[in-house]
Write a protein that holds these residues in place. Structure first.
Motif, PDB file in Angstrom:
ATOM      1  N   HIS A 297     -17.926  23.372  35.137  1.00 39.95           N
ATOM      2  CA  HIS A 297     -17.311  23.887  36.356  1.00 39.95           C
ATOM      3  C   HIS A 297     -16.700  25.274  36.137  1.00 39.95           C
ATOM      4  CE1 HIS A 297     -17.760  19.935  38.202  1.00 39.95           C
ATOM      5  NE2 HIS A 297     -17.199  19.407  37.128  1.00 39.95           N
ATOM      6  N   PHE A 298     -16.896  25.837  34.953  1.00 43.19           N
ATOM      7  CA  PHE A 298     -16.237  27.086  34.632  1.00 43.19           C
ATOM      8  C   PHE A 298     -17.180  28.263  34.826  1.00 43.19           C
ATOM      9  CE2 PHE A 298     -14.112  23.813  32.064  1.00 43.19           C
ATOM     10  CZ  PHE A 298     -12.819  23.973  32.531  1.00 43.19           C
ATOM     11  N   LEU A 299     -16.595  29.440  34.818  1.00 44.87           N
ATOM     12  CA  LEU A 299     -17.335  30.676  35.009  1.00 44.87           C
ATOM     13  C   LEU A 299     -18.367  30.859  33.904  1.00 44.87           C
ATOM     14  CD1 LEU A 299     -17.562  33.447  36.501  1.00 44.87           C
ATOM     15  CD2 LEU A 299     -15.858  34.285  34.870  1.00 44.87           C
ATOM     16  N   SER A 300     -19.574  31.274  34.283  1.00 45.08           N
ATOM     17  CA  SER A 300     -20.635  31.561  33.322  1.00 45.08           C
ATOM     18  C   SER A 300     -21.142  32.973  33.561  1.00 45.08           C
ATOM     19  CB  SER A 300     -21.780  30.548  33.471  1.00 45.08           C
ATOM     20  OG  SER A 300     -22.847  30.866  32.609  1.00 45.08           O
ATOM     21  N   VAL A 301     -20.897  33.861  32.598  1.00 45.49           N
ATOM     22  CA  VAL A 301     -21.324  35.262  32.692  1.00 45.49           C
ATOM     23  C   VAL A 301     -22.100  35.603  31.427  1.00 45.49           C
ATOM     24  CG1 VAL A 301     -20.615  37.658  33.008  1.00 45.49           C
ATOM     25  CG2 VAL A 301     -19.226  35.818  33.970  1.00 45.49           C
TER      26      VAL A 301
END
Length: 311
Positions: A297-301
């Motif tokens: 559910h966390f940011l993926s960059v």
């Protein structure tokens, strides 16, 4: 052939109207931390997020700002004018770098010392640290050797902290004579290349410096500017802003545009509309989003410089 959209589909970027509750696809951890799980109440949100006393806001002018987004734009310009690096600050930091470089070369005359991070790009606040990397040949990283040499050259032992078990071992110190924080790593070229990339992005997006500084201060004010404390690095923040500018402002967002509107759109985009479950941010093909691989559910960059490396 139809032009490829920057945002792939509504299934990736769920639309939330002003009168609707936030979709279940929004990160539940974020919803629990904020007021966005209820019906949106913009006044309450702004009051909660922006409750800053005048002593904490030295950039604020004595006269009143204009109403609404124009006033926010004016204050962002005042903030940038006050908080952007000044010549005196730059000279002080250069003296710190010179001091530490002399110590390094007294130990290893052939070693190469490089600066990266916000000081190299010019996107630093007065509270920002200096990132240094030393290139040389050692059987094992000389963390203790350099720490002892720094202590012998005017930096207090209490101001030096060796972090040997981190993914990237570093010496973290406060330069005792100046009070400026410094992180020193060894043989890590990624930071230098990242700084070069950010400078290139600054040329492509003239609005980037103002948005970076205002959002860095936003993170600092909330204690979210350190990765090891669960916060976000300046590099990752810069990539988020660039991705936002690529997708939301075509052609490039100009410095003369309203920064107040851009800042609120940034918060709305990543705070409400962005689907963290399904989307990963990439920088190929003009910044197209891609379907996220795996759960979470966390940011993926994705790091533009290292294929497969995600923040």
């Amino acid at each position: 052939m139809e032009e490829m959209p920057h945002f792939s589909s509504e299934s990736y970027i769920p639309f939330v109207s002003v009168n609707e509750q936030v979709s279940d696809t929004v990160d539940t951890n974020f919803r629990e931390r904020s007021d966005f799980g209820q019906q949106r109440n913009d006044k309450n949100i702004l009051r909660a997020c922006c409750n800053v006393s005048s002593s904490d806001a030295p950039w604020k002018r004595a006269s009143k700002y204009s109403f609404g987004l124009i006033g926010l734009h004016e204050e962002i310009n005042d903030f940038y004018g006050t908080m952007c690096p000044k010549e005196q600050e730059t000279e002080l930091r250069l003296k710190v770098i010179e001091h530490i470089t002399r110590v390094v070369h007294s130990l290893w005359p052939q070693a190469q010392v490089e600066i990266f991070g916000s000081f190299r790009t010019g996107l630093y606040l007065s509270s920002s640290d200096i990132d240094m990397v030393i290139f040389g040949e050692w059987k094992s990283l000389p963390l203790s050797t350099l720490s002892q040499a720094l202590e012998n050259n005017g930096i207090l032992d209490s101001d030096i902290n060796i972090i040997a078990n981190a993914t990237v071992p570093i010496i973290r110190l406060v330069h005792s004579p100046s009070g400026i924080r410094v992180d020193i790593s060894f043989n890590m070229s990624n930071g230098v290349e990242s700084a070069k990339l950010v400078k290139k992005m600054m040329k492509q997006h003239p609005a980037l410096p103002k948005l970076v500084l205002i959002l860095k201060q936003f993170l600092v004010h909330r204690g979210l500017n350190e990765v090891y404390n669960g916060g976000m690095s300046s590099y990752c923040l810069t990539l988020l802003i660039v991705s936002f500018l690529q997708g939301y402002h075509k052609p490039n967002f100009e410095p003369s545009a309203n920064f107040g509107a851009a800042l609120l759109e940034f918060f709305e985009h990543y705070g409400i509309n962005f689907n963290y479950d399904k989307v990963s941010i990439h920088f190929q093909s003009g910044g197209l989003y891609k379907p996220r691989r795996g759960g979470g559910h966390f940011l993926s960059v994705e790091d533009p410089l290292v294929s497969g490396k995600n923040f």
